[in-house]
Design an enzyme around this catalytic site. Structure first.
Site, PDB file in Angstrom:
ATOM      1  N   ARG A 163       0.853  -1.207   0.000  1.00 23.80           N
ATOM      2  CA  ARG A 163       0.000   0.000   0.000  1.00 23.80           C
ATOM      3  C   ARG A 163       0.883   1.249   0.000  1.00 23.80           C
ATOM      4  NH1 ARG A 163      -1.240   1.694   4.774  1.00 23.80           N
ATOM      5  NH2 ARG A 163      -1.930  -0.323   5.526  1.00 23.80           N
ATOM      6  N   TYR A 207     -17.957  16.643 -13.600  1.00 23.62           N
ATOM      7  CA  TYR A 207     -18.424  15.260 -13.676  1.00 23.62           C
ATOM      8  C   TYR A 207     -19.460  15.013 -12.558  1.00 23.62           C
ATOM      9  CZ  TYR A 207     -18.343  10.247 -12.859  1.00 23.62           C
ATOM     10  OH  TYR A 207     -18.720   8.955 -12.626  1.00 23.62           O
ATOM     11  N   ASP A 259      -9.054  19.227 -12.556  1.00 25.65           N
ATOM     12  CA  ASP A 259      -9.310  17.897 -13.124  1.00 25.65           C
ATOM     13  C   ASP A 259      -8.973  18.005 -14.610  1.00 25.65           C
ATOM     14  OD1 ASP A 259     -10.447  15.670 -14.343  1.00 25.65           O
ATOM     15  OD2 ASP A 259     -12.147  15.580 -12.953  1.00 25.65           O
ATOM     16  N   LYS A 304      -9.673   7.128 -18.258  1.00 29.36           N
ATOM     17  CA  LYS A 304     -10.038   7.742 -19.527  1.00 29.36           C
ATOM     18  C   LYS A 304      -8.840   7.763 -20.486  1.00 29.36           C
ATOM     19  CE  LYS A 304     -14.106   8.350 -17.652  1.00 29.36           C
ATOM     20  NZ  LYS A 304     -13.957   8.011 -16.259  1.00 29.36           N
TER      21      LYS A 304
HETATM   22  C1  LIG Z   1     -13.863  14.517 -15.716  1.00 27.34           C
HETATM   23  C2  LIG Z   1     -13.965  13.318 -14.816  1.00 27.34           C
HETATM   24  N1  LIG Z   1     -13.403  13.368 -13.595  1.00 27.34           N
HETATM   25  C3  LIG Z   1     -13.468  12.321 -12.741  1.00 27.34           C
HETATM   26  C4  LIG Z   1     -14.140  11.163 -13.078  1.00 27.34           C
HETATM   27  C5  LIG Z   1     -14.213  10.026 -12.099  1.00 27.34           C
HETATM   28  O1  LIG Z   1     -13.286   9.056 -12.434  1.00 27.34           O
HETATM   29  P1  LIG Z   1     -13.490   7.476 -12.153  1.00 27.34           P
HETATM   30  O2  LIG Z   1     -14.709   7.043 -12.914  1.00 27.34           O
HETATM   31  O3  LIG Z   1     -12.210   6.893 -12.628  1.00 27.34           O
HETATM   32  O4  LIG Z   1     -13.684   7.332 -10.673  1.00 27.34           O
HETATM   33  C6  LIG Z   1     -14.733  11.053 -14.341  1.00 27.34           C
HETATM   34  C7  LIG Z   1     -15.458   9.829 -14.724  1.00 27.34           C
HETATM   35  O5  LIG Z   1     -16.179   9.799 -15.700  1.00 27.34           O
HETATM   36  C8  LIG Z   1     -14.643  12.174 -15.223  1.00 27.34           C
HETATM   37  O6  LIG Z   1     -15.220  12.142 -16.446  1.00 27.34           O
END
Ligand SMILES: Cc1ncc(COP(=O)(O)O)c(C=O)c1O
Length: 401
Positions: A51, A112, A186, A211
């Site tokens: 971890r 998101y 992000d 992604k």
């Molecule tokens: C812009 C964005 N940030 C964060 C996330 C969350 O990521 P995860 O699905 O890997 O937890 C997503 C998921 O679609 C996203 O599109």
């Protein structure tokens, strides 16, 4: 940091990577061991428990830190300010632990759906966070919210999911510095190929590596990167204390995927630009949001902030508004053949989805209405198939809408 001066196309392959010391393996093995031998209590090779220390994860962390432009060296931080997590949301959850109970956070209004849900429905209750969603495309609104809320953190996405609004990163970084708030971006949609928030003064970069970095829709993961030594120290403690780390198999897939990010992003950008321009002229389409189109209200900011090797490049995500409502959207989405009707984005394969019903269903209906996430909004993640095939697929599905 090794290879820091190379082009990004080379750094996505070599950034922060060293041959495995035991065997000379060019690609890091998947280290599955949960624990490591000690010669005497406390005497070991720098690895105690997986971890806290895992060499496969460290390799992925150093690579992502390198391409996001962290200036931290091995002497500053073992993985140069890069940290990988079990999912994007696990990365967000860990970043929020930098805040104390009752602190105030300003969040871009369009993010998101899962980010909105974590802030609104979990951390307001469990951490007492004061959460304000602010339209940061208007810097006046950001300044006003800063005066009112005295935030400890400012959270942005740019381009935003799903309406593809942009946020001026240098302006947010400046505002954050002036009020002493940690700024977080992000960077999932743009990827470091197009936009490196640290260069604009942002303190912390976050990714859903699920992604574009992973790139093949076969792993779930997240990352945080900072170029600030004090912040890296806090995150290293938090990552281990909270424990939502990326596993070694996912770290391997993330590393492998990221190595082709440069070639994939070029194709994503070229195909999306072409398809967005074509969709904008289609009689069944009311409106297209794509930062590369002159019709995008923040096109000038996009051309300044999103660049690939010095030239503007706008990413692989397109948002379109069909003429009609839910029936037209459903018929269109039921008839795509190459585009996969599925949540997520950023894979080699093209994906398409309906945010109001799928990825953003957790955003309260009144907030969705204000943001324009309507029944006619469809989000496309343009993959790297031949663009003629993608266009033909959309054409035949639109004919049935
Ligand atoms: C812009 C964005 N940030 C964060 C996330 C969350 O990521 P995860 O699905 O890997 O937890 C997503 C998921 O679609 C996203 O599109």
């Amino acid at each position: 940091m090794a290879h820091g001066k190379l082009h990004l196309d080379s750094r996505v392959i070599h950034g922060g990577q060293h041959p495995e010391p035991g065997t000379g393996a060019v690609m890091p093995p998947i280290f599955t061991s949960s624990t490591f031998i000690q010669e005497s209590p406390g005497v070991h090779k720098g690895f105690e428990y997986s971890r806290s220390h895992n060499a496969t994860r460290f390799a992925a962390e150093r690579l992502i830190a390198n391409i996001e432009g962290s200036a931290l060296s091995d002497a500053d931080d073992r993985t140069n300010g890069g940290f990988c997590f079990a999912s994007g949301l696990a990365a967000i959850g860990t970043a929020l632990e930098l805040l104390d109970a009752g602190d105030s956070i300003l969040c871009m209004d369009d993010v998101y759906g899962g980010t909105n849900r974590l802030l609104s429905r979990v951390r307001r209750r469990s951490q007492g966070l004061k959460v304000s969603f602010v339209d940061m495309t208007d810097l006046g609104k950001l300044e006003e919210a800063i005066r009112r809320e005295k935030p400890k953190m400012i959270w942005v996405e740019t381009p935003t999911n799903p309406t593809l609004k942009l946020v001026d990163l240098a302006a947010v970084a400046k505002a954050g510095k002036a009020c002493g708030a940690v700024t977080v971006c992000d960077n999932t949609f743009a990827t470091p190929m197009l936009q490196r928030p640290i260069e604009h003064g942002i303190d912390l970069v976050m990714h859903s590596t699920t992604k574009y970095l992973g790139g093949h829709s076969d792993t779930v993961g997240g990352a945080l990167v900072t170029s600030d030594r004090a912040l890296a120290e806090k995150l290293r403690f938090m990552q281990n204390a909270i424990g939502s780390v990326m596993g070694p198999f996912d770290a391997y897939l993330t590393l492998r995927g990221t190595k082709t990010l440069a070639v994939r992003m070029r194709r994503h950008c070229e195909s999306a630009m072409r398809i967005a321009a074509w969709l904008e002229r289609h009689p069944k389409v009311a409106r297209v949001a794509y930062p590369g189109l002159a019709s995008h209200p923040q096109h000038a900011l996009a051309a300044r902030q999103m660049r690939l090797e010095g030239a503007p490049a706008f990413g692989g995500m397109i948002t379109m508004f069909l003429k009609g409502g839910i029936d037209e959207s459903r018929r269109f989405l039921e008839h795509v053949r190459i585009f996969a009707l599925a949540e997520s984005l950023g894979g080699v394969e093209s994906l398409i989805e309906h945010p109001a019903i799928m990825t953003h269903a957790s955003v309260p209906a009144d907030q969705r209405a204000t943001l324009g996430i309507s029944d006619s909004l469809v989000r496309l993640s343009v993959g790297i198939e031949h663009p003629d095939d993608l266009q033909a697929d959309l054409e035949q599905a639109l004919a049935k809408a």
